[in-house]
Design an enzyme around this catalytic site. Sequence first.
Site, PDB file in Angstrom:
ATOM      1  N   HIS A   1      52.153  46.644  59.765  1.00 29.77           N
ATOM      2  CA  HIS A   1      53.400  47.280  60.031  1.00 29.77           C
ATOM      3  C   HIS A   1      54.147  46.334  59.474  1.00 29.77           C
ATOM      4  CE1 HIS A   1      56.984  48.570  62.563  1.00 29.77           C
ATOM      5  NE2 HIS A   1      56.259  48.908  63.347  1.00 29.77           N
TER       6      HIS A   1
ATOM      7  N   GLY B   1      74.612  34.289  59.802  1.00 25.98           N
ATOM      8  CA  GLY B   1      74.032  33.337  60.081  1.00 25.98           C
ATOM      9  C   GLY B   1      73.882  33.769  57.412  1.00 25.98           C
TER      10      GLY B   1
ATOM     11  N   ALA C   1      61.390  31.621  59.266  1.00 32.56           N
ATOM     12  CA  ALA C   1      61.023  32.973  61.058  1.00 32.56           C
ATOM     13  C   ALA C   1      61.682  34.323  60.034  1.00 32.56           C
ATOM     14  CB  ALA C   1      62.273  32.123  61.678  1.00 32.56           C
TER      15      ALA C   1
END
Lengths: 298, 298
Positions: free
Chosen positions: A82, A163, A170
């Site tokens: 995916h 951000g 991550a």
Amino acid sequence: MVKVVECIPNISEGRRLDVVEEILAEVRQVAGVTLLDYSSNADHNRTVISMIGEPEKVLEAAWRLISKAAEKIDLDQHQGEHPRMGATDVVPFVPVRGMTMEECVDLAKTLGERVGRELLIPVYLYEKAASRPERRNLAEVRRGQYEGLKESIATSERTPDYGPSELGKAGAIAIGARPPLVAFNVNLGTTNLEIGKAIAKGIRGSSGGFVNIKALGIDLSEQGLVQISMNMVDTQGTPLYRALEFIKTEAAHFGVPIVGSEIVGLVPLDAMMDVATYYLGLHDFSSEQILEKRVFGF
Amino acid sequence: MVKVVECIPNISEGRRLDVVEEILAEVRQVAGVTLLDYSSNADHNRTVISMIGEPEKVLEAAWRLISKAAEKIDLDQHQGEHPRMGATDVVPFVPVRGMTMEECVDLAKTLGERVGRELLIPVYLYEKAASRPERRNLAEVRRGQYEGLKESIATSERTPDYGPSELGKAGAIAIGARPPLVAFNVNLGTTNLEIGKAIAKGIRGSSGGFVNIKALGIDLSEQGLVQISMNMVDTQGTPLYRALEFIKTEAAHFGVPIVGSEIVGLVPLDAMMDVATYYLGLHDFSSEQILEKRVFGF
């Protein structure tokens, strides 16, 4: 009336089930949040989680889940079928009761801002929360996946909404708001897959059909059938009966009958009520006339 | 899951609204019982009350209502267009959630026994609670009304299920259990009342149609319409879509179109869901798939 929102985080872990459990434990610790469902897929190496509750509670649970996933999942080590770009990959908020879409967009922004600031993870707002038209489309936001985004995140085109403009292990997260999605499949009494593909092409928005319908023609020849498999992404704008009536007309054109249908997973009550009132020809029906609604006030 | 029952007492007072309020006050005093609706009709000299709650609470509210009505209403002084035989005339219990029809029958018997014993009012069990086949029919139970029953109550044919075989000024009460009733009207694009009457005759149980449908053809010529006005007394046994499809077929036979429909008052959720699943052709749908049901557990 208590406000209720659903949140469906997708995390990039579907094999190490102990890690999945550790991440789910974060959600379970938040009182007032119900874990409706979760489903891990090893091939996809991905887990889809559905939780529900009052907005502030769900926000807190989503925050904890994202923090734990960032700690436990290393995208440099991640492989799966995916597409994905982050440890927590996508986080949609869906209005369930007493919530507007705008309020869900605000939740997405509040969460995104905190994730960017405290965890230093890049966040892209998508769908109804998108800050740029091209970011409404999740596939576009996730283009190139984790590896590709690592190369391109410093370009102005890929600047995150919150951000830093650089990727850690991550990865990045798409956070957004959308209506409830309904998986609606209609079966045709034929084994001719070409007919199914032609009808799917006619009904889906991407090839000229309805904006809120994604569709594929699927071979179910073992059952002697072809299936039009649909994701209805906004049943208020494009109701279930409209999809069915379209398929009915197209199938009749090919001389093919409709032999049944199915709804996979959950469906909002209003989507079903719209079907009932449409076919009964009720012009002035109010959901306040539903006995259970009067009694339980949902 | 908390059990919920609806109770719809009909009292023989629709003119002295202060008396109606005094009787309603008895219901309002029972914590846990919700007064859903009430409606007084002066011509009928009758008030229809709908209340809902847990079985024991509703039982207590019904008991108090019957006691107060017996105290305040004198059938020797009562006149009105609607047939009646008691101060409280009929008391049906209707299952709403987590209740079987059998449990509603038990409620009817418990209430009837207490009314007969403590208030010395004759009680006849009717519909699903009937002790004799002919008493299933309320019209048969109430035959001759208060005045006629006074003459015949001593006969074996009219012996009450509870209480004495003689009538006081409070008359007698029919207490029973039945499914929720849905008022469903379908409009035909014609002013020819004969067509409406013919279709109503075809669909209603009393003249050869469906057992659970009562129907009349009604002249709405001011709106250029004829209406098939129906009481659907058991939408589980005889669903709304079956009534609609029958009328559609019959109307087509007369070359008349259906131009809309209406539901008057409340309708159980399941009755509407049955319509949606029928027309969508869903073969394996469960009400557990309704998002709101998962969340609020109604």
